[in-house]
Design a protein around this motif. Structure first.
Motif, mmCIF file in Angstrom:
data_model
loop_
_atom_site.group_PDB
_atom_site.id
_atom_site.type_symbol
_atom_site.label_atom_id
_atom_site.label_comp_id
_atom_site.label_asym_id
_atom_site.label_seq_id
_atom_site.Cartn_x
_atom_site.Cartn_y
_atom_site.Cartn_z
ATOM 1 N N PHE B 386 -7.292 -2.405 0.728
ATOM 2 C CA PHE B 386 -7.296 -3.623 1.518
ATOM 3 C C PHE B 386 -5.977 -3.754 2.293
ATOM 4 O O PHE B 386 -4.934 -3.361 1.798
ATOM 5 C CB PHE B 386 -7.477 -4.803 0.550
ATOM 6 C CG PHE B 386 -6.950 -6.103 1.042
ATOM 7 C CD1 PHE B 386 -7.732 -6.902 1.868
ATOM 8 C CD2 PHE B 386 -5.667 -6.527 0.705
ATOM 9 C CE1 PHE B 386 -7.245 -8.101 2.332
ATOM 10 C CE2 PHE B 386 -5.175 -7.725 1.179
ATOM 11 C CZ PHE B 386 -5.968 -8.520 1.992
ATOM 12 N N GLY B 387 -6.036 -4.274 3.521
ATOM 13 C CA GLY B 387 -4.797 -4.603 4.230
ATOM 14 C C GLY B 387 -4.661 -3.959 5.597
ATOM 15 O O GLY B 387 -5.574 -3.279 6.074
ATOM 16 N N ASP B 388 -3.520 -4.185 6.223
ATOM 17 C CA ASP B 388 -3.260 -3.630 7.558
ATOM 18 C C ASP B 388 -2.792 -2.171 7.458
ATOM 19 O O ASP B 388 -2.667 -1.617 6.363
ATOM 20 C CB ASP B 388 -2.247 -4.497 8.330
ATOM 21 C CG ASP B 388 -0.888 -4.508 7.656
ATOM 22 O OD1 ASP B 388 -0.681 -3.747 6.680
ATOM 23 O OD2 ASP B 388 -0.022 -5.277 8.084
ATOM 24 N N TYR B 395 -0.014 1.790 0.245
ATOM 25 C CA TYR B 395 -0.752 1.694 -1.013
ATOM 26 C C TYR B 395 -1.411 3.030 -1.351
ATOM 27 O O TYR B 395 -1.479 3.424 -2.509
ATOM 28 C CB TYR B 395 -1.782 0.564 -0.943
ATOM 29 C CG TYR B 395 -2.340 0.216 -2.296
ATOM 30 C CD1 TYR B 395 -1.554 -0.463 -3.218
ATOM 31 C CD2 TYR B 395 -3.616 0.601 -2.674
ATOM 32 C CE1 TYR B 395 -2.042 -0.765 -4.479
ATOM 33 C CE2 TYR B 395 -4.115 0.307 -3.935
ATOM 34 C CZ TYR B 395 -3.332 -0.381 -4.833
ATOM 35 O OH TYR B 395 -3.813 -0.667 -6.087
ATOM 36 N N THR B 396 -1.870 3.731 -0.316
ATOM 37 C CA THR B 396 -2.468 5.044 -0.540
ATOM 38 C C THR B 396 -1.441 6.003 -1.151
ATOM 39 O O THR B 396 -1.760 6.767 -2.069
ATOM 40 C CB THR B 396 -3.014 5.619 0.786
ATOM 41 O OG1 THR B 396 -3.991 4.703 1.302
ATOM 42 C CG2 THR B 396 -3.648 6.976 0.588
ATOM 43 N N SER B 397 -0.213 5.939 -0.672
ATOM 44 C CA SER B 397 0.812 6.820 -1.244
ATOM 45 C C SER B 397 1.061 6.458 -2.711
ATOM 46 O O SER B 397 1.310 7.332 -3.537
ATOM 47 C CB SER B 397 2.100 6.774 -0.420
ATOM 48 O OG SER B 397 2.754 5.544 -0.586
ATOM 49 N N MET B 398 0.939 5.177 -3.044
ATOM 50 C CA MET B 398 1.096 4.760 -4.442
ATOM 51 C C MET B 398 -0.083 5.250 -5.298
ATOM 52 O O MET B 398 0.106 5.675 -6.443
ATOM 53 C CB MET B 398 1.137 3.229 -4.537
ATOM 54 C CG MET B 398 2.168 2.565 -3.679
ATOM 55 S SD MET B 398 3.809 2.685 -4.345
ATOM 56 C CE MET B 398 3.634 1.643 -5.771
ATOM 57 N N LEU B 399 -1.290 5.161 -4.735
ATOM 58 C CA LEU B 399 -2.474 5.653 -5.454
ATOM 59 C C LEU B 399 -2.321 7.135 -5.775
ATOM 60 O O LEU B 399 -2.638 7.582 -6.878
ATOM 61 C CB LEU B 399 -3.736 5.446 -4.600
ATOM 62 C CG LEU B 399 -4.276 4.018 -4.490
ATOM 63 C CD1 LEU B 399 -5.325 3.934 -3.385
ATOM 64 C CD2 LEU B 399 -4.874 3.554 -5.820
#
Lengths: 409, 409
Positions: B386-388, B395-399
């Protein structure tokens, strides 16, 4: 006009959130020619908020609060201001309808305490919250102006730009006009030294410098009776600054280096690829922050290990052994290998020592080589970047972006 | 003990810098069991600083100032405090020698005004500045404690941790003990809801939540007569939180996800390579922030264009045409191609739609596939972030980092 900003919220006193509202408002208010003399933060506590309001009133003509307008028991900014000014709270019908609509549209259940938000001090100008549910308000009591806005930064900014800014402009006899120049390749103190006589003598226009890693900006703000005069005053100062430091100015519209580079690439339809070692993807990932950059950005090969440099870019083992991974020769072979495989219009390679380890007397931490192929020319620059690992990597990515900007000019 | 923090500096009132000192100190002081009730900011102006000091004194037992200890005429915190408390400024010989040494070592010219820094209020405990030139001081006057530290955040933190923290601990009859748990995969509000009864009933230990993109942390702080009791109290709360939300906790020592992953890689000597599309180097560049990671990080191939995916990773053109660049099939071929060419122990691929454009009903913005090969197993996960654009990429890098953390456990 002298102003106090009061931030209300226990979470700020706990250090749980950074108070960006105050930064934003301070910049905006200064830009409007309003003197911000005090910032206060108090928790969600009636007594301390009341004391702070009284103190701020004794020092300022304009008191702006953020936070504490929500529906819970903790939210008491409105109640406290009303009490201090001897104003009753009254239900504001248009805000009430807005609130009902909001909950209906979202299919959410409205709790009784939500109604608390639409009780506002008598005689106030109500500020619609176009980005949330809690309205704000303006109260003018015997020449002292109180402005209350919600705490969430997006709601506050939305309300400030939508209503408060124009209200405050209307209170001023003057037009305020600002321009921001962006510099690269000069430090803040060198810049200040070069402009010290202008800065010291500033009254109107005012000149303020701002710095972050690798970049410095200068804001020039003029106050005048009309826009033509204000623009003329600003332009005169800009001409003088350009005269002294023109070679470091890369933008006159407050745009970041990466924005300027992305725009140029898109405008000129230049395809681009990188071979990054010490920056390890920083350059590509900064560029990829721009929507639509996939039209230009082909790829970046992050060759951290020597094996990767050899396998991915065809760097010769002999070159790595003779000159080392951080050398002009390696940077050159990296960028030529990259160009050979990608055929991108612009190819750029970076190799350097980010530290803290890996440095020597001949090759200290911060030594960086950047290679570039564009328009049939090969350039290779050597830099010595000052700072810790994080700064070396960041500043190197800025140096690379600046090299790209220059060849695309 | 009740505390006021006063930040001194016109640049803060101009909104030129974010006041991170106050955030840092508030967290630390709350962690020491000190109640922070007020934050003030004033400019470099004697009259307003004097008034603020007097007001703060009337409200607090402990007054901490930051800023205004430097060598220029603008720097007047020390002078103003001395005046308010009726103390003379005296030259502090050890600080004077330190200053001379500093300029000698750096081969810098010392200007006369630099000496201003080593005049300190009579009777004060002088705080050495191990990260700069301006010393700080502590003054205890009739039970009110004044602590002055420099404004640059690194100098302030250095002084606080080196001297002030121990001084304040000594003033307390209690031991304060804190632990920070780090969570991934749960939002702040969901976490708060799950712990709301604990948070609402908190007095000792206290429980505070902090959030930034993708990560939430919870600080548990206990106050007791001795460390054993404080640890027991903290551990009891941690056990209860673990019981409720254990699956989201990735660390009990306040370490960032990327730190935890880097440590694991280095400890287990796992070589790693990436194939990044939408993150475009974010994962590799985050990992490369760790000194010494070159022992593990081999390379990252940022294949932004389809051509790059085909040429660099051997993704089949047919796969891209049939399933699209953002698909499980492409993520899988990317990671297998990467593994094939690098032979790294752990290979990870990312492909996704960062937005704002490029989304569709079937494949909305935020759709992300992450492929991984490790220990002879191939995993491919699908996420809807979710998000811009910026949040999706971050967030993808965190995932991705979290997937690595899990297989290395």
């Amino acid at each position: 006009m002298n102003c106090s900003i009061i931030s209300v919220g226990t979470e700020i006193l706990f250090g749980q959130i950074v108070n960006t509202n105050t930064v934003y408002l301070s910049k905006e208010l200064n830009g409007l020619g309003i003197n911000v003399y005090h910032h206060f933060t108090v928790g969600d506590n009636t007594k301390r908020l009341e004391e702070t309001l009284l103190y701020a009133m004794s020092k300022s003509d304009l008191i702006i609060t953020t936070g504490g307008l929500g529906p819970t028991q903790d939210d008491l900014t409105k109640e406290t201001i009303a009490q201090v000014l001897g104003k009753k709270l009254e239900i504001h019908k248009p805000s009430q309808s807005r609130l009902y609509n909001f909950f209906e549209c979202c299919n959410k259940t409205m709790h009784e305490n939500n109604l608390k938000q639409v009780y506002l001090p008598k005689d106030s100008i109500v500020l619609t919250n176009d980005c949330g549910t809690a309205p704000g308000f303006i109260l003018d009591v015997d020449g002292k102006i109180f402005i209350s806005m919600p705490g969430p930064p997006n709601e506050m900014k939305c309300m400030f730009n939508g209503y408060v800014k124009d209200f405050l402009k209307g209170k001023s006899q003057h037009i305020i006009h600002s321009k921001v120049l962006r510099f690269f390749g000069i430090g803040e103190s060198a810049l200040e030294t070069a402009l010290i006589d202008l800065i010291d003598n500033q009254t109107n226009p005012t000149i303020a410098t701002y710095a972050k890693i690798g970049e410095v900006s200068v804001r020039i703000t003029a106050k005048a009776e009309n826009i033509e005069k204000a623009e003329k005053m600003t332009n005169d100062v800009i001409a003088e600054i350009k005269n002294r430091l023109g070679q470091y100015i890369y933008n006159y519209a407050d745009e970041e280096l990466v924005e300027v580079v992305s725009k140029k690439l898109l405008e000129k339809e230049v395809s681009i690829s990188f071979a990054e070692s010490c920056t390890a993807g920083l350059i590509a990932s900064k560029l990829a922050a721009t929507p639509g950059i996939s039209k230009c950005l082909d790829r970046s090969i992050i060759t951290y290990s020597n094996d990767a440099k050899i396998e991915e870019l065809g760097v010769k083992e002999a070159t790595l052994q003779k000159y080392g991974a951080v050398s002009e020769e390696t940077a050159r072979e990296m960028v030529l290998g990259l160009r050979n495989k990608t055929k991108s219009d612009l190819c750029l390679s970076v190799t350097g020592i980010a530290g803290p380890g890996g440095g020597s007397k001949e090759k200290p931490v911060g030594l960086v080589y950047i290679g570039m192929v564009y328009d049939k020319k090969v350039i290779c620059n050597k830099y010595n970047v000052f700072g810790d690992r994080s700064r070396v990597r960041n500043y190197t990515s800025m140096l690379a972006l600046n090299m790209i900007r220059k060849v695309l000019e």
